[in-house]
Design a protein around this motif. Structure first.
Motif, PDB file in Angstrom:
ATOM      1  N   GLN A 128       0.801  -1.322  -0.169  1.00  3.04           N
ATOM      2  CA  GLN A 128       0.199  -0.061   0.018  1.00  3.04           C
ATOM      3  C   GLN A 128       0.980   1.141  -0.052  1.00  3.04           C
ATOM      4  OE1 GLN A 128      -2.473  -0.300   3.422  1.00  3.04           O
ATOM      5  NE2 GLN A 128      -3.196  -2.271   2.884  1.00  3.04           N
TER       6      GLN A 128
ATOM      7  N   ARG B 180      -2.780   6.385   1.732  1.00  5.97           N
ATOM      8  CA  ARG B 180      -3.161   4.896   1.717  1.00  5.97           C
ATOM      9  C   ARG B 180      -4.302   4.647   1.542  1.00  5.97           C
ATOM     10  NH1 ARG B 180      -1.236   2.994   6.517  1.00  5.97           N
ATOM     11  NH2 ARG B 180      -2.334   1.111   6.361  1.00  5.97           N
TER      12      ARG B 180
ATOM     13  N   VAL C 273      -5.511   4.153  -2.025  1.00  7.27           N
ATOM     14  CA  VAL C 273      -5.114   2.967  -2.496  1.00  7.27           C
ATOM     15  C   VAL C 273      -5.670   1.510  -2.091  1.00  7.27           C
ATOM     16  CG1 VAL C 273      -2.887   1.426  -2.327  1.00  7.27           C
ATOM     17  CG2 VAL C 273      -2.659   4.084  -2.465  1.00  7.27           C
ATOM     18  N   ARG C 274      -6.052   1.650  -0.842  1.00  6.61           N
ATOM     19  CA  ARG C 274      -6.866   0.588  -0.016  1.00  6.61           C
ATOM     20  C   ARG C 274      -8.243   0.359  -0.735  1.00  6.61           C
ATOM     21  NH1 ARG C 274      -6.106   1.634   6.070  1.00  6.61           N
ATOM     22  NH2 ARG C 274      -7.956   0.326   6.341  1.00  6.61           N
TER      23      ARG C 274
END
Lengths: 225, 225
Positions: B43, B54, B57-58
């Motif tokens: 991540q 992040r 991204v997650r």
DNA sequence: ATATGTCATATTGGATCCAATATACTATAA
DNA sequence: TTATAGTATATTGGATCCAATATGACATAT
């Protein structure tokens, strides 16, 4: 220590994250029709319901969106996806294509165990008087039939496909003709499976899904008038 | 003010969130084979790459996971999904079933415009010397052919299906016989479409996909020895 | 030397906070 | 009265922080 080892062994089963739990719950509520299509899902209200922050809720919503069960608009929110009669018709056509193929593969290699399992769901479905459970048993029956197809990808696709129209299938079963027809269809499909009659099982499955789709379309047209 | 109105009008097009951008980029890298299967995606490294936190991204990773392009293990991370030869075989079988049906529907109602578009991709594909672009043009060609099928759900499913095996299709095209065969197949499929020969277009498409799958399986077997 | 236990580090999962945007309401001008 | 500007509120998107877990290094005992 032995006790700790024991705990660890149990923990191996607990692989579900908060986001997984919320995903399952929302998916279930949507496909059962407990949430109306077009209904908006507020991150905060879901978060409160589960006593968590909005982060895992958002991750669950992204998964539902990827699956097409909800539709998201930036800065506005996500709503339970609605689906036009035309799309419903298309999806049932797709189901006919894929599920009749699936049962072909499955019948050839169906174990006695799967046959008996399917039979038990079929019987339970026929006897069940609670409409809430018809949908569950219907799905379990079909799922049991396809189980031995040796086609995990087909199964994965069909699961997503059925999720999209599940709420309508349930509505259609609630019609008196819907349930009586489904009961009869299931029994003759199962019979063909027991007799290992691949062609007949596939044709009956195609008819079964096709007729359910047609009945559903008629029902929706009637209701909209 | 006029200038602000203008900006707002432009903004209407900008509906892509950070998570969307990252999803697209990761998906692209995966299906192009720029990330090896089994490779873990951190991540933090993705976040740094895009200068973001992040969180988006997650969310992108959750979507990729829902699509089956990555596999996630709690507290360990996500890896680019690997896929067995058996699964590849199954997916190509599925493609034969669905795509030959799709082209049937499409040929019946294909506009001159789509035919010309498909022809231009077909020509560009045949002339292209850069292997990097073969995959793109191959995909564009098939996509153009199916465009007028009037079956958005089929298209959605097939998009996901092709994403899963795209990296392998590209590898297969890179084989000399892969590219020569594909060139020839495309031309005769297109010819059948121009002639509105539904049956022939469907059969040729089935052969085309089937043979590509077989060649791919052979290639993978050779490579593993 | 190997196995086991402890600790340090890296990484993911989740909570809280802030920013960006949409929506509803109000006030004002024509 | 109606349209428009402005403001308050609600909601989503993203950043930062903390907690839970995994992994690897190191030490110690056998």
């Amino acid at each position: 220590m032995a006790s700790e080892l024991n705990l660890k062994a149990i923990d191996l089963g607990q692989t579900a994250s908060t986001s997984d739990v919320i995903y399952d719950a929302l998916r279930d509520a949507i496909i059962r029709g407990e949430m109306q299509e077009g209904e908006t899902i507020r991150q905060e209200s879901v978060a409160k319901l589960f006593n968590v922050s909005r982060i895992p809720v958002r991750e669950a919503l992204k998964r539902l969106e990827a699956q097409g069960l909800v539709t998201s608009v930036r800065y506005k929110g996500v709503v339970v996806s609605s689906i036009s009669p035309r799309e419903i018709e298309e999806i049932f056509e797709f189901r006919v294509l894929v599920e009749s193929k699936l049962i072909e593969y499955a019948v050839e290699s169906m174990t006695e165990q799967s046959l008996e399992l399917a039979k038990s769901y079929c019987d339970a479905f026929a006897k069940e008087t609670n409409p809430e459970k018809w949908g569950d048993l219907n799905r379990l029956f079909h799922s049991a039939l396809y189980q031995d197809s040796g086609r995990p990808y087909y199964l994965e696709v069909i699961r997503g496909t059925n999720d999209r129209v599940e709420r309508y299938v349930r509505a259609q079963l609630d019609l008196t003709e819907g349930m009586t027809r489904a009961r009869r269809d299931h029994e003759i499909i199962l019979d063909a499976c027991f007799k290992r009659d691949v062609r007949r099982a596939a044709d009956l499955t195609a008819d079964h899904i096709h007729s359910a789709g047609q009945a559903l379309i008629r029902f929706l047209q009637d209701r909209s008038r």
